[in-house]
Design a protein around this motif. Sequence first.
Motif, PDB file in Angstrom:
ATOM      1  N   LEU A   1      11.335   1.734   1.348  1.00 10.96           N
ATOM      2  CA  LEU A   1      11.189   0.319   1.709  1.00 10.96           C
ATOM      3  C   LEU A   1      11.331  -0.602   0.494  1.00 10.96           C
ATOM      4  N   GLY A   2      11.587  -0.024  -0.676  1.00  9.46           N
ATOM      5  CA  GLY A   2      11.803  -0.824  -1.877  1.00  9.46           C
ATOM      6  C   GLY A   2      10.619  -0.902  -2.830  1.00  9.46           C
ATOM      7  N   PHE A   3       9.517  -0.256  -2.504  1.00 10.64           N
ATOM      8  CA  PHE A   3       8.363  -0.262  -3.397  1.00 10.64           C
ATOM      9  C   PHE A   3       8.592   0.750  -4.520  1.00 10.64           C
ATOM     10  N   ILE A   4       8.207   0.372  -5.724  1.00  7.82           N
ATOM     11  CA  ILE A   4       8.351   1.273  -6.865  1.00  7.82           C
ATOM     12  C   ILE A   4       6.990   1.497  -7.508  1.00  7.82           C
ATOM     13  N   PRO A   5       6.694   2.747  -7.851  1.00  8.46           N
ATOM     14  CA  PRO A   5       5.396   3.014  -8.486  1.00  8.46           C
ATOM     15  C   PRO A   5       5.412   2.580  -9.952  1.00  8.46           C
ATOM     16  N   ASP A   6       4.343   1.971 -10.362  1.00 12.12           N
ATOM     17  CA  ASP A   6       4.134   1.599 -11.758  1.00 12.12           C
ATOM     18  C   ASP A   6       5.331   0.909 -12.414  1.00 12.12           C
ATOM     19  N   PRO A   7       5.803  -0.225 -11.850  1.00 15.10           N
ATOM     20  CA  PRO A   7       6.935  -0.907 -12.492  1.00 15.10           C
ATOM     21  C   PRO A   7       6.547  -1.338 -13.904  1.00 15.10           C
TER      22      PRO A   7
ATOM     23  N   PHE B   1      -1.330   0.130  -2.189  1.00 13.13           N
ATOM     24  CA  PHE B   1      -1.828   1.394  -2.719  1.00 13.13           C
ATOM     25  C   PHE B   1      -1.427   2.469  -1.730  1.00 13.13           C
ATOM     26  N   ALA B   2      -0.935   3.598  -2.255  1.00  7.99           N
ATOM     27  CA  ALA B   2      -0.462   4.673  -1.378  1.00  7.99           C
ATOM     28  C   ALA B   2      -0.949   6.011  -1.896  1.00  7.99           C
ATOM     29  N   ASP B   3      -1.265   6.896  -0.953  1.00 10.46           N
ATOM     30  CA  ASP B   3      -1.586   8.256  -1.387  1.00 10.46           C
ATOM     31  C   ASP B   3      -0.280   8.979  -1.721  1.00 10.46           C
ATOM     32  N   ALA B   4      -0.397  10.087  -2.430  1.00  7.19           N
ATOM     33  CA  ALA B   4       0.781  10.807  -2.923  1.00  7.19           C
ATOM     34  C   ALA B   4       1.746  11.201  -1.805  1.00  7.19           C
ATOM     35  N   LYS B   5       1.228  11.499  -0.611  1.00 10.44           N
ATOM     36  CA  LYS B   5       2.078  11.920   0.503  1.00 10.44           C
ATOM     37  C   LYS B   5       2.950  10.782   1.041  1.00 10.44           C
ATOM     38  N   SER B   6       2.578   9.540   0.759  1.00 15.14           N
ATOM     39  CA  SER B   6       3.277   8.390   1.336  1.00 15.14           C
ATOM     40  C   SER B   6       4.272   7.730   0.389  1.00 15.14           C
ATOM     41  N   ILE B   7       4.349   8.179  -0.828  1.00 16.42           N
ATOM     42  CA  ILE B   7       5.167   7.490  -1.832  1.00 16.42           C
ATOM     43  C   ILE B   7       6.641   7.434  -1.432  1.00 16.42           C
TER      44      ILE B   7
END
Length: 174
Positions: free
Chosen positions: A157-163, A145-151
């Motif tokens: 690093l390869g993380f994608i929001p809401d795949p 889980f990430a706050d908007a500033k960290s996306i």
Amino acid sequence: MPKWIKFFKKSSFIYLSSLSSIHYYKKIIYHAIDKDLTLIISNDININITELEVLCSLVGWVKRPPQKVKKAINTSLLNLTLSLHHRSQYKLIGFVRAISDNAFNATIWDMVIHPEYQSQGLGTILMKTIIQELRYLEIDTITLFADAKSIKFYNKLGFIPDPLNIKGMFWYPQ
């Protein structure tokens, strides 16, 4: 060029151990040639909770009950601290932990880097290390889980929001 990039370019790293058995204490050390400065990444669960909470408060996190923080650390699959060792003094500058079902999935929590050391590559090193260790344990799905500033940081690093348009859902006591 940030000082840590120069530091790492001039350093030869020694990866002293793998976390082949997560539940036993082992230390991972990245060691610079510079005699006076060592960067240590460790999975020792004997973390100074007060020092950790001071670090968390420096980035604006709310104060958490120490006994709950200790319980979270003790029940996590993996806890990594990032410390500087300079002239016989240690300073906690980063932390991250992961919880898991020990088979398929893990969730990364509490990723924090001291404000003085942010935007210098240290968060990336800590995240890549925890991902590497989770992959070593054959964990295929890693979430966080990430706050908007960290996306943007996590995207790199390869993380994608809401795949696949999957949304996290939360339940809070009323």
